[in-house]
Scaffold this active site. Structure first.
Site, mmCIF file in Angstrom:
data_model
loop_
_atom_site.group_PDB
_atom_site.id
_atom_site.type_symbol
_atom_site.label_atom_id
_atom_site.label_comp_id
_atom_site.label_asym_id
_atom_site.label_seq_id
_atom_site.Cartn_x
_atom_site.Cartn_y
_atom_site.Cartn_z
ATOM 1 N N CYS A 1 56.683 58.791 63.880
ATOM 2 C CA CYS A 1 57.962 59.289 63.738
ATOM 3 C C CYS A 1 58.611 59.233 62.277
ATOM 4 O O CYS A 1 57.816 58.394 61.464
ATOM 5 C CB CYS A 1 58.860 58.916 64.897
ATOM 6 N N CYS B 1 62.018 58.546 61.750
ATOM 7 C CA CYS B 1 63.447 58.159 61.746
ATOM 8 C C CYS B 1 63.479 56.872 60.891
ATOM 9 O O CYS B 1 64.756 56.505 60.574
ATOM 10 C CB CYS B 1 63.859 58.264 63.183
ATOM 11 N N CYS C 1 64.408 62.641 62.769
ATOM 12 C CA CYS C 1 63.112 62.276 63.173
ATOM 13 C C CYS C 1 62.075 63.336 62.282
ATOM 14 O O CYS C 1 60.912 63.383 62.742
ATOM 15 C CB CYS C 1 62.670 62.291 64.652
ATOM 16 N N LYS D 1 60.604 62.950 76.275
ATOM 17 C CA LYS D 1 61.679 61.913 75.655
ATOM 18 C C LYS D 1 62.904 62.509 75.815
ATOM 19 O O LYS D 1 63.075 63.541 75.338
ATOM 20 C CB LYS D 1 61.227 61.616 74.253
ATOM 21 N N ARG E 1 67.616 51.173 67.784
ATOM 22 C CA ARG E 1 67.918 51.949 66.458
ATOM 23 C C ARG E 1 68.453 50.789 65.516
ATOM 24 O O ARG E 1 68.662 50.819 64.453
ATOM 25 C CB ARG E 1 69.173 52.833 66.761
ATOM 26 N N GLU F 1 57.157 70.404 79.124
ATOM 27 C CA GLU F 1 56.802 69.632 77.987
ATOM 28 C C GLU F 1 55.381 68.954 77.896
ATOM 29 O O GLU F 1 54.792 68.967 77.181
ATOM 30 C CB GLU F 1 57.741 68.453 77.823
ATOM 31 N N LYS G 1 59.954 58.622 78.722
ATOM 32 C CA LYS G 1 60.993 57.544 78.421
ATOM 33 C C LYS G 1 62.181 58.194 78.132
ATOM 34 O O LYS G 1 62.585 59.005 78.002
ATOM 35 C CB LYS G 1 60.531 56.782 77.250
ATOM 36 N N SER H 1 64.682 49.824 74.709
ATOM 37 C CA SER H 1 65.383 48.776 74.505
ATOM 38 C C SER H 1 66.715 48.437 75.125
ATOM 39 O O SER H 1 66.958 47.328 75.553
ATOM 40 C CB SER H 1 65.809 48.888 73.049
HETATM 41 C C1 PBG Z 1 61.485 56.864 67.335
HETATM 42 C C2 PBG Z 1 61.619 56.154 68.624
HETATM 43 C C3 PBG Z 1 62.726 55.796 69.200
HETATM 44 C C4 PBG Z 1 62.383 54.810 70.321
HETATM 45 C C5 PBG Z 1 60.921 54.937 70.077
HETATM 46 N N1 PBG Z 1 60.395 55.792 69.054
HETATM 47 C C6 PBG Z 1 64.060 55.737 68.948
HETATM 48 C C7 PBG Z 1 64.716 57.163 68.861
HETATM 49 O O1 PBG Z 1 64.113 58.185 69.240
HETATM 50 O O2 PBG Z 1 66.034 57.167 68.430
HETATM 51 C C8 PBG Z 1 63.191 54.163 71.092
HETATM 52 C C9 PBG Z 1 62.462 53.020 71.777
HETATM 53 C C10 PBG Z 1 63.446 52.067 72.193
HETATM 54 O O3 PBG Z 1 64.735 52.083 72.600
HETATM 55 O O4 PBG Z 1 63.129 50.828 72.757
HETATM 56 N N2 PBG Z 1 61.895 57.963 67.094
#
Ligand code: PBG
Length: 326
Positions: free
Chosen positions: A118, A120, A128, A193, A203, A231, A246, A272
């Site tokens: 990614c 970001c 992203c 996602k 983040r 998707e 996720k 997270s």
């Molecule tokens: C990258 C990414 C994210 C997460 C995994 N890959 C953050 C987002 O999309 O903002 C989140 C993982 C987590 O919260 O543990 N884009």
């Protein structure tokens, strides 16, 4: 006829006969945050117990997880400098690339490295992809994603995991890998996602919050379930080998749905914010931490996941070893 459910619940051995879903330590994946520097093990505020590591301290962490039976890792990198084009994401000496080289030199095929793919964490604006004005430009972003995939595979990552949610990225990544001698590298796509508040602590951990706006123009609307099938199917048609859903806990209906619809491995990502909720409630003494970690893991597999990415992977593995869950 009365259903005598209790007959098969009387003791542990009887309950084993009745058990409908099982999983093992082989199915667990642990996420790691890596940054440049030396001797760094920096606590992540909203994820007590999780740290950002410099590459030199990774062996300590990796070996601790391996000892518990966890040998698969999802790598996130924090670059030294961010810029508009996220150049740290595809630099040959980028953080993921450097970490993967070091870990592969040391552990070879004893561990599996999955690289989060990614932009970001690497862009100054925290989005992203590449911007056109205030929007993330899908077409402009695709070639960069392909570059990131190639650089990660070249550095020794075993699987690439695109999490950007651009349309058609699996296709372009597959083509790039195939054309560059990496036909054998699987793509584990974050196919489903959602634009979720549950990513909040991440983040902070990855220093990747968008500097303006949000991610709703590319991540999915939490109201939608049928769209998840679309998707998933489109990522499969483009060449994805494993699909990620996720967050996990709030979206187990989606996991269930996809388990009935597709025939590739499905991976739940317990993100997270889910980790933070468990740890915060446990710190207050409101819940039984171990048992909650165990029940959440069991629920993901019962819903139909084949794999689980979790910051609690080591605790889950320990519970399996102790025979508390299976
Ligand atoms: C990258 C990414 C994210 C997460 C995994 N890959 C953050 C987002 O999309 O903002 C989140 C993982 C987590 O919260 O543990 N884009």
């Amino acid at each position: 006829m009365i259903y005598h459910g209790r007959r098969l619940r009387r003791n542990e051995l009887l309950r084993e006969l009745k058990r409908e879903s099982r999983f093992s330590k082989d199915d667990l994946i642990y996420p790691i945050f890596i940054e440049f520097g030396q001797k760094k093990k920096l606590p992540i505020g909203a994820m007590p117990g999780q740290y950002r590591y410099s590459i030199d301290l990774l062996p300590e962490l990796i070996e601790q997880k391996m000892e518990a039976g966890v040998k698969k890792f999802l790598l996130f990198g924090i670059p030294e400098k961010k810029d508009e084009l996220g150049s740290g994401a595809y630099a040959e000496d980028g953080i993921i690339q450097s970490a993967a080289r070091a870990l592969k030199a040391r552990y070879g095929s004893e561990i599996l490295l999955i690289s989060d793919l990614c932009m970001c964490e690497y862009t100054s604006h925290g989005h992203c992809g590449i911007l056109s004005g205030a929007e993330v430009d899908n077409a402009k972003t695709l070639p960069y994603l392909a570059e990131i995939a190639l650089s990660q595979a070249a550095a020794g990552c075993d699987i690439v995991a695109p999490s950007d949610m651009m349309d058609a990225r699996v296709k372009i990544i597959r083509e790039k890998l195939d054309a560059s001698g990496f036909k054998h590298i699987p793509i584990m796509s974050y196919a489903v996602k959602y634009a979720s508040v549950f990513y909040g602590p991440f983040r902070e951990a990855a220093d990747s919050a968008p500097q303006f706006g949000d991610r709703k123009a590319y991540q999915m609307d939490p109201h939608n379930r049928r769209e998840a099938i679309l998707e998933a199917q489109s990522d499969l048609a483009e060449g994805a080998d494993i699909l990620i859903i996720k967050p996990a806990l709030s979206y187990l209906d989606v996991v269930r749905e996809l388990a009935a619809q597709v025939n590739v491995p499905l991976c739940c990502y317990s993100v997270s914010g889910e980790y933070a909720m468990v740890e915060a409630a446990a710190a207050k003494g409101y819940i039984d931490r171990e048992r909650m970690i165990e029940e959440i893991a069991v629920s993901c597999f019962r819903a139909g996941a084949n794999l689980l990415i979790s910051y609690h992977a080591e605790e889950i593995a320990a519970a399996i070893s102790a025979g508390r869950i299976s």
